[in-house]
Design an enzyme around this catalytic site. Sequence first.
Site, PDB file in Angstrom:
ATOM      1  N   LEU A 219       0.575  -1.245   0.267  1.00 52.89           N
ATOM      2  CA  LEU A 219      -0.285  -0.279  -0.113  1.00 52.89           C
ATOM      3  C   LEU A 219       1.216   1.097   0.323  1.00 52.89           C
ATOM      4  O   LEU A 219       1.552   1.132   1.068  1.00 52.89           O
ATOM      5  CB  LEU A 219      -0.474  -0.212   1.381  1.00 52.89           C
ATOM      6  N   ASP A 220       0.442   2.479  -0.888  1.00 57.20           N
ATOM      7  CA  ASP A 220       1.643   3.204  -1.117  1.00 57.20           C
ATOM      8  C   ASP A 220       1.620   4.078   0.401  1.00 57.20           C
ATOM      9  O   ASP A 220       0.814   4.033   1.405  1.00 57.20           O
ATOM     10  CB  ASP A 220       1.794   4.174  -2.009  1.00 57.20           C
ATOM     11  N   TYR A 221       2.682   5.226   0.745  1.00 57.53           N
ATOM     12  CA  TYR A 221       3.051   5.674   1.771  1.00 57.53           C
ATOM     13  C   TYR A 221       2.058   6.817   2.557  1.00 57.53           C
ATOM     14  O   TYR A 221       1.133   6.375   3.449  1.00 57.53           O
ATOM     15  CB  TYR A 221       3.926   6.599   1.540  1.00 57.53           C
TER      16      TYR A 221
ATOM     17  N   SER B   7      -1.456   6.053   1.446  1.00 56.68           N
ATOM     18  CA  SER B   7      -2.615   5.137   1.470  1.00 56.68           C
ATOM     19  C   SER B   7      -2.857   4.111   2.801  1.00 56.68           C
ATOM     20  O   SER B   7      -1.478   3.748   3.836  1.00 56.68           O
ATOM     21  CB  SER B   7      -2.828   4.111   0.875  1.00 56.68           C
TER      22      SER B   7
ATOM     23  N   ARG C 106      -4.195   5.791  -7.563  1.00 63.46           N
ATOM     24  CA  ARG C 106      -4.025   7.422  -7.981  1.00 63.46           C
ATOM     25  C   ARG C 106      -3.672   7.706  -8.896  1.00 63.46           C
ATOM     26  O   ARG C 106      -4.335   9.087 -10.234  1.00 63.46           O
ATOM     27  CB  ARG C 106      -2.828   7.427  -6.908  1.00 63.46           C
TER      28      ARG C 106
END
Length: 246
Positions: free
Chosen positions: A105-107, A109, A195
């Site tokens: 999961l990106d930073y 999120s 995104r």
Amino acid sequence: MTNSMIRLQKMIAQSGITSRRKAEELIQAGKVKVNGETVTTLGTKVSPKDNIEVNGVKIEKEEPVYFMLYKPREVISSVEDEKGRKVVIDLLPNIEERIFPIGRLDYQSSGLILLTNDGEFANILMHPRHGIEKVYITKVKGVPDKSAYTQMKKGVRDGKDTLKAIRSKVISVDSKQNTSILEVTLREGKNRHIRRMMENLGYPVLKIKREKYGLLTLDGLKPGEFRSLTPKEVKQMWGLASKIVK
């Protein structure tokens, strides 16, 4: 040959150092030794008593463990970060096994992320051909029209990637703030998938939370909290991946 004999690549994956597929590559590359002898045959079977080395390092077989974490925002989905930022492993401080996150999961999120030391389990969940559904609650700027939802399902080109959502729907709209909250379901998650997809459509993402991964949900967890998966949940995830192989 006893029932305790298993394939070498599976034994390596169970140690938590890599996936079964990567283990197969290491074996074929001559990077694996069993009892001091280099082994390059994938069908080789070993027992827990055998001395197995990968790249000169003896593996220690651990009992498989499986965790679900509610990742907060601004935490890296990794076991370490060269910039010294907090990583998901920091949120499970008393776990002795060498666990790692399944996917990312990106930073910015938040939401559900799984961690394990079972490389085979991780590999089957991450592989695109298994297509396990993941559900995200996404806040965007603007109010997507019907054509945007159609394009999300059809696919949005961004560089070399085609970014798709298998399902998407609006949950609520704030007309005063000109924002929308959407439920977006993916089967394959590329880097910053939602995104990039929404930005290309003209609806920049403000927040993302992954609420569901296959049969698993965040019920009962607050940001930063974690719990072990039950044996039934692990079995169900194995079964789900097996059913939807393409």
